[in-house]
Motif scaffolding. Structure first.
Motif, short mmCIF file in Angstrom:
data_model
loop_
_atom_site.label_atom_id
_atom_site.label_comp_id
_atom_site.label_asym_id
_atom_site.label_seq_id
_atom_site.Cartn_x
_atom_site.Cartn_y
_atom_site.Cartn_z
N HIS A 146 -24.73 -13.16 -17.86
CA HIS A 146 -25.34 -13.98 -16.80
C HIS A 146 -24.31 -14.46 -16.03
N HIS B 192 -24.04 -15.06 -11.08
CA HIS B 192 -24.71 -15.36 -9.85
C HIS B 192 -23.57 -14.70 -8.95
N HIS C 228 -32.22 -19.84 -17.15
CA HIS C 228 -31.37 -20.96 -17.86
C HIS C 228 -32.24 -21.45 -18.99
N HIS D 232 -27.38 -19.42 -21.66
CA HIS D 232 -26.70 -20.93 -22.44
C HIS D 232 -27.20 -21.22 -23.82
N ASP E 41 -21.60 -16.99 -16.09
CA ASP E 41 -22.01 -17.86 -15.20
C ASP E 41 -21.37 -17.89 -13.80
N VAL E 42 -21.69 -18.97 -13.05
CA VAL E 42 -21.21 -19.10 -11.67
C VAL E 42 -20.03 -18.89 -11.54
ZN LIG Z 1 -26.50 -19.99 -14.13
#
Ligand SMILES: [Zn+2]
Length: 482
Positions: free
Chosen positions: A109, A111, A258, A295, A346-347
């Motif tokens: 996961h 971005h 998400h 998540h 994640d980010v």
């Molecule tokens: Zn995310």
């Protein structure tokens, strides 16, 4: 996605059968000491290989040989009996003496174009971070070129930390897919659906048209799996969620979302939908094996059972969950409940701030120890499983990637052990997760092709990517002052 999967599984079974035959042929050839030529595209010798196969074999002085994108031999030097195989040739060889090989890591996961906003704003709540900073910064700066440049930087960073497959949700996802393909990584890339004007599509109709074209374009690609990514239950209406799932299912494409990330999301769902986020998605027939949910922190036992039964792929993001104080996912209970649970970063801006899966494994193991007040929770091997074979199970790709076995894709990482923090070594899992860093990643191979060799990234122009990122950083900072 089922039809596509069963097709993939058939192909994977056929290629596995072919590989087994190749293996048998080789063994026979070696035993007979014939001089019949056997050729490989890539031959890696002398390594300690952590296979992550069902028996978790670790091979000393091991050899991996590949043809095309597939592992056609893996085993010990004595199995291979190279000395007696006068006819062995390889287009490319790597002597990995004193080094460690593990399967390529799977970032479930992220971005990645958001690397261009790395460190823009940290140490604020998720709601403030999203609504006061990220959404306005995206509205003012995100263009197709931004996504392309950010992807290049992110891809280089992922390669340098041993990632060979990643799942991503962003805008202009087609540009990101082109960059991932050029860099030679496997991508599950979801075009984001959200109920307000996005940087690329200003209405839901535009969003649907863009996504359908995107899904059609990448059908059957060996590296890129185009996907639909409705952002979350709190930014998408029930209609948007249903439409996104229907479009994805029309093209047998994955669905990325998400899910159950914040306590607020749970409280709001209980109030609005009368049930948990997971049970709400179950009620609207959204959940299935084609869903990859990031998540899954705020999940009760019933939620875990549903996610396991529906074979939903779930992704734990320890850095992000700690950085945004979202809570701690009950990873040990979720694994025990049979959930397919991978690992992600994640980010890379505001909720991590990097794409380093080596670090993510370390944090995943340590966070569960602290959370359960039990040093035996998850463990180093469990963390490596989540970053490799369990991550592959979350993507329903475990027949093709996630472990090093004959017939599977040749996705692997060679780690340098000739550094102070790598010695001595008593346990390979402990060493990989708790001691080795991204800096030890030396060579990365995806589908039999090196994308990084001896410390040099081969498929991304790093100098150019870095210079452009510095330039975009200045633009983002200026845009928020206006
Ligand atoms: Zn995310």
């Amino acid at each position: 996605m089922k039809a596509n999967w069963s097709k993939r599984m058939r192909i994977s079974f056929l290629s596995a059968s072919f590989a087994v035959l190749t293996h048998l042929f080789l063994a026979h050839a070696v035993a007979a000491q014939t001089k019949q030529a056997v050729s490989f595209d890539l031959l890696v010798t002398n390594a300690t290989i952590v296979t992550m196969d069902p028996d978790r074999h670790v091979i000393d002085s091991g050899i991996i040989a590949t043809n095309g994108d597939t592992v056609t031999f893996i085993g010990t030097a004595s199995d291979f009996q190279m000395s007696s195989m006068k006819g062995v040739t390889a287009k490319q060889t790597i002597d990995a003496k004193g080094k460690l090989i593990m399967p390529g890591l799977i970032n479930g996961h992220t971005h990645i174009p958001m690397v261009l906003m790395r460190g823009l704003i940290d140490d604020v709540t998720l709601d403030d971070w999203l609504r006061k900073y990220i959404f306005p910064a995206e509205a003012k700066n995100v263009t197709e070129d931004f996504v392309r440049r950010g992807s290049r930087l992110g891809l280089a960073e992922m390669i340098r930390s041993g990632t060979t497959t990643f799942a991503d949700m962003y805008y202009f996802e087609d540009a990101e897919a082109e960059e991932a393909k050029a860099a030679g990584l496997r991508g599950f890339l979801g075009e984001t659906w959200i109920d307000f004007p996005a940087p690329d599509n200003k209405s839901n109709a535009e969003m649907a048209a863009y996504t359908e074209k995107f899904l059609k374009k990448w059908q059957g690609d060996p590296l890129i799996h185009a996907a639909v990514a409705p952002h979350s239950i709190y930014t998408c209406s029930e209609k948007t969620l249903r439409d996104a799932a229907a479009l994805a299912r029309k093209y047998h494409a994955p669905i990325l979302i998400h899910l159950a990330e914040m306590r607020k999301e749970l409280v709001d769902s209980l109030e609005k939908n009368g049930t948990t986020p997971v049970q709400y998605l179950e009620r609207i027939e959204f959940l299935g094996p084609d869903v990859l949910a990031a998540h899954c922190i705020w999940t009760d036992y019933t939620d875990m059972k549903i996610l396991a039964d529906r074979q939903v792929g779930c992704v734990h993001n320890p850095s992000s969950n700690m950085m945004l104080a979202s809570g701690v996912a009950p990873v040990v209970d979720q694994r025990a409940a049979g959930m397919r649970l991978g690992l992600g970063t994640d980010v890379p801006s505001g909720s991590n701030n990097d794409l380093d899966m080596m670090e993510e494994m370390d944090l995943a193991a340590k966070l569960q120890k602290a959370y359960r007040v039990d040093p035996r929770a998850l463990g180093a091997r469990g963390a490596l499983e989540m970053a490799t074979i369990e991550g592959a199970r979350a993507l329903h790709m475990e027949k093709e990637i996630g472990s090093l076995e004959t017939g599977k894709k040749a996705d692997f990482v060679i780690l340098n052990l000739d550094v102070p923090n790598a010695v001595p070594m008593f346990d390979v899992y402990s060493q990989i997760v708790y001691a080795l860093k991204a800096s030890e990643v030396e060579t990365v191979v995806v589908g039999g092709k090196p994308v990084m060799k001896a410390g040099k990234v081969l498929t991304v122009d790093e100098g150019q990517a870095i210079a452009k990122a510095v330039q975009y950083g200045k633009q983002v900072a200026t845009s928020l002052k206006n």
